[in-house]
Design a protein around this motif. Structure first.
Motif, PDB file in Angstrom:
ATOM      1  N   THR A   1     -28.482 -57.186  48.059  1.00 62.83           N
ATOM      2  CA  THR A   1     -28.185 -57.069  49.484  1.00 62.83           C
ATOM      3  C   THR A   1     -29.478 -57.200  50.276  1.00 62.83           C
ATOM      4  N   TYR A   2     -29.462 -58.062  51.285  1.00 58.54           N
ATOM      5  CA  TYR A   2     -30.657 -58.216  52.126  1.00 58.54           C
ATOM      6  C   TYR A   2     -30.247 -58.608  53.545  1.00 58.54           C
ATOM      7  N   ASP A   3     -31.153 -58.359  54.476  1.00 55.19           N
ATOM      8  CA  ASP A   3     -30.913 -58.673  55.885  1.00 55.19           C
ATOM      9  C   ASP A   3     -31.772 -59.860  56.305  1.00 55.19           C
ATOM     10  N   SER A   4     -31.201 -60.697  57.155  1.00 55.97           N
ATOM     11  CA  SER A   4     -31.917 -61.828  57.750  1.00 55.97           C
ATOM     12  C   SER A   4     -31.547 -61.876  59.233  1.00 55.97           C
TER      13      SER A   4
ATOM     14  N   ALA B   1     -29.686 -63.745  60.621  1.00 54.31           N
ATOM     15  CA  ALA B   1     -28.264 -64.093  60.751  1.00 54.31           C
ATOM     16  C   ALA B   1     -27.350 -62.933  60.394  1.00 54.31           C
ATOM     17  N   GLY B   2     -27.911 -61.816  59.910  1.00 54.97           N
ATOM     18  CA  GLY B   2     -27.096 -60.667  59.537  1.00 54.97           C
ATOM     19  C   GLY B   2     -27.363 -60.234  58.112  1.00 54.97           C
ATOM     20  N   GLN B   3     -26.452 -59.399  57.609  1.00 61.54           N
ATOM     21  CA  GLN B   3     -26.604 -58.895  56.248  1.00 61.54           C
ATOM     22  C   GLN B   3     -25.935 -59.843  55.247  1.00 61.54           C
ATOM     23  N   HIS B   4     -26.561 -59.986  54.095  1.00 59.40           N
ATOM     24  CA  HIS B   4     -26.040 -60.894  53.071  1.00 59.40           C
ATOM     25  C   HIS B   4     -25.900 -60.148  51.751  1.00 59.40           C
ATOM     26  N   LYS B   5     -24.916 -60.556  50.978  1.00 58.98           N
ATOM     27  CA  LYS B   5     -24.748 -60.058  49.613  1.00 58.98           C
ATOM     28  C   LYS B   5     -24.693 -61.257  48.675  1.00 58.98           C
ATOM     29  N   VAL B   6     -25.582 -61.251  47.723  1.00 54.92           N
ATOM     30  CA  VAL B   6     -25.669 -62.358  46.773  1.00 54.92           C
ATOM     31  C   VAL B   6     -25.357 -61.833  45.377  1.00 54.92           C
ATOM     32  N   LYS B   7     -24.378 -62.445  44.736  1.00 60.88           N
ATOM     33  CA  LYS B   7     -24.055 -62.076  43.355  1.00 60.88           C
ATOM     34  C   LYS B   7     -24.814 -63.010  42.414  1.00 60.88           C
ATOM     35  N   ALA B   8     -25.358 -62.438  41.365  1.00 58.77           N
ATOM     36  CA  ALA B   8     -26.150 -63.231  40.426  1.00 58.77           C
ATOM     37  C   ALA B   8     -26.038 -62.618  39.038  1.00 58.77           C
ATOM     38  N   ARG B   9     -26.627 -63.321  38.089  1.00 57.22           N
ATOM     39  CA  ARG B   9     -26.719 -62.799  36.728  1.00 57.22           C
ATOM     40  C   ARG B   9     -28.184 -62.646  36.361  1.00 57.22           C
ATOM     41  N   MET B  10     -28.496 -61.538  35.747  1.00 63.00           N
ATOM     42  CA  MET B  10     -29.872 -61.243  35.370  1.00 63.00           C
ATOM     43  C   MET B  10     -29.958 -61.112  33.858  1.00 63.00           C
ATOM     44  N   ARG B  11     -30.780 -61.929  33.234  1.00 62.51           N
ATOM     45  CA  ARG B  11     -31.000 -61.848  31.789  1.00 62.51           C
ATOM     46  C   ARG B  11     -32.403 -61.321  31.539  1.00 62.51           C
ATOM     47  N   THR B  12     -32.507 -60.272  30.762  1.00 60.63           N
ATOM     48  CA  THR B  12     -33.795 -59.648  30.518  1.00 60.63           C
ATOM     49  C   THR B  12     -33.766 -58.939  29.176  1.00 60.63           C
ATOM     50  N   SER B  13     -34.784 -58.166  28.887  1.00 57.73           N
ATOM     51  CA  SER B  13     -34.843 -57.396  27.647  1.00 57.73           C
ATOM     52  C   SER B  13     -34.498 -55.939  27.958  1.00 57.73           C
ATOM     53  N   PRO B  14     -34.107 -55.136  26.957  1.00 58.03           N
ATOM     54  CA  PRO B  14     -33.691 -53.752  27.217  1.00 58.03           C
ATOM     55  C   PRO B  14     -34.740 -52.909  27.933  1.00 58.03           C
ATOM     56  N   ASP B  15     -36.023 -53.197  27.725  1.00 57.06           N
ATOM     57  CA  ASP B  15     -37.072 -52.399  28.347  1.00 57.06           C
ATOM     58  C   ASP B  15     -37.480 -52.924  29.719  1.00 57.06           C
ATOM     59  N   ARG B  16     -36.809 -53.991  30.187  1.00 55.96           N
ATOM     60  CA  ARG B  16     -37.179 -54.590  31.474  1.00 55.96           C
ATOM     61  C   ARG B  16     -35.982 -54.702  32.425  1.00 55.96           C
ATOM     62  N   VAL B  17     -35.024 -53.789  32.286  1.00 56.97           N
ATOM     63  CA  VAL B  17     -33.886 -53.769  33.212  1.00 56.97           C
ATOM     64  C   VAL B  17     -34.283 -52.928  34.421  1.00 56.97           C
ATOM     65  N   PRO B  18     -34.427 -53.530  35.605  1.00 62.00           N
ATOM     66  CA  PRO B  18     -34.854 -52.767  36.793  1.00 62.00           C
ATOM     67  C   PRO B  18     -33.859 -51.652  37.110  1.00 62.00           C
ATOM     68  N   ALA B  19     -34.381 -50.542  37.588  1.00 58.68           N
ATOM     69  CA  ALA B  19     -33.521 -49.422  37.969  1.00 58.68           C
ATOM     70  C   ALA B  19     -32.612 -49.828  39.119  1.00 58.68           C
ATOM     71  N   ASP B  20     -31.427 -49.241  39.145  1.00 57.25           N
ATOM     72  CA  ASP B  20     -30.476 -49.527  40.214  1.00 57.25           C
ATOM     73  C   ASP B  20     -31.099 -49.165  41.556  1.00 57.25           C
ATOM     74  N   GLY B  21     -31.035 -50.070  42.521  1.00 51.46           N
ATOM     75  CA  GLY B  21     -31.625 -49.833  43.827  1.00 51.46           C
ATOM     76  C   GLY B  21     -33.050 -50.334  43.959  1.00 51.46           C
ATOM     77  N   SER B  22     -33.551 -51.041  42.932  1.00 51.81           N
ATOM     78  CA  SER B  22     -34.916 -51.556  42.984  1.00 51.81           C
ATOM     79  C   SER B  22     -35.087 -52.533  44.143  1.00 51.81           C
ATOM     80  N   ILE B  23     -36.302 -52.572  44.687  1.00 52.47           N
ATOM     81  CA  ILE B  23     -36.625 -53.497  45.777  1.00 52.47           C
ATOM     82  C   ILE B  23     -36.930 -54.874  45.184  1.00 52.47           C
ATOM     83  N   VAL B  24     -36.321 -55.889  45.743  1.00 49.01           N
ATOM     84  CA  VAL B  24     -36.534 -57.256  45.284  1.00 49.01           C
ATOM     85  C   VAL B  24     -36.912 -58.136  46.466  1.00 49.01           C
ATOM     86  N   VAL B  25     -37.401 -59.309  46.139  1.00 48.43           N
ATOM     87  CA  VAL B  25     -37.723 -60.308  47.154  1.00 48.43           C
ATOM     88  C   VAL B  25     -36.774 -61.483  46.983  1.00 48.43           C
TER      89      VAL B  25
END
Length: 213
Positions: free
Chosen positions: A148-151, A153-177
């Motif tokens: 979820t991010y704001d621009s 034009a308003g607020q946006h929700k982008v659905k995606a898939r994240m592939r990573t390793s078990p020790d690199r799963v970002p905590a829920d609510g992490s800040i992204v760019v």
């Protein structure tokens, strides 16, 4: 002694293949391209080794050995297994060789797009929300996520898939760019998401996404 040598050789080959895969994935940025890239030399070795073993088994009298193998005579199992492994390895290697150029081209195009978005795209701060695991291959979980991010034009929700390793799963609510292509750009509508390097990254407990034995 021969069995021990085969086991050690197989372990060494597996270790080299895993290390090559990790390096290729880091360099190419695409799991599929990295998998095909590291499987090519492994398949070449399997095919060559099995082919040499098959050729050595029939060198003395090819028609007799082949006939005995077809008849299922005891003592021809090694030749039959070597021939089957060599054939399957060759077919698999041919498939990899056919798919590898396209995978490498896609990986290169993807990396070029990412670099373009980082350099010229619009940058927004967003929040990552973790979803369910959609796919799990080996030790690499793939999760459904929502950003979820704001621009302007308003607020946006982008659905995606994240592939990573078990020790690199970002905590829920992490800040992204979120990098979004500028209006009128050839890649308009394309987005790229990564963790905010300026924020202290916190990851989920590794055991939560480690496959059970």
């Amino acid at each position: 002694m021969t069995i021990v040598c085969f086991v050690l050789a197989g372990y060494a080959a597996l270790h080299i293949a895993v290390d090559l895969y990790e390096r290729a994935r880091e360099r190419l940025g695409q799991c599929r391209a990295a998998s095909l890239f590291c499987s090519a030399p492994l398949l070449a070795g399997i095919t060559a080794g099995s082919g040499i073993a098959t050729a050595a088994a029939v060198a003395s009298d090819p028609p007799r050995v082949i006939r005995q193998t077809i008849d299922g005579m005891v003592g021809t199992e090694a030749f039959a297994i070597s021939a089957i492994v060599a054939s399957l390895g060759a077919l698999w290697a041919l498939t990899v060789a056919t798919r590898l150029p396209g995978a490498l081209r896609h990986a290169h195009e993807r990396q070029s797009t990412i670099e373009l978005l980082r350099r010229e795209g619009r940058r927004y701060s967003g929040r990552l929300r973790l979803g369910e695991i959609s796919f799990w291959l080996g030790n690499t979980p793939e999760l459904n996520v929502t950003v979820t991010y704001d621009s302007p034009a308003g607020q946006h929700k982008v659905k995606a898939r994240m592939r990573t390793s078990p020790d690199r799963v970002p905590a829920d609510g992490s800040i992204v760019v979120v990098f979004a292509a500028s209006e009128g750009a050839a890649s308009e509508g394309v987005k790229y998401i990564e963790l905010d390097a300026g924020a202290d990254a916190i990851f989920e407990p590794e055991q939560r996404y480690t496959p059970s034995e």
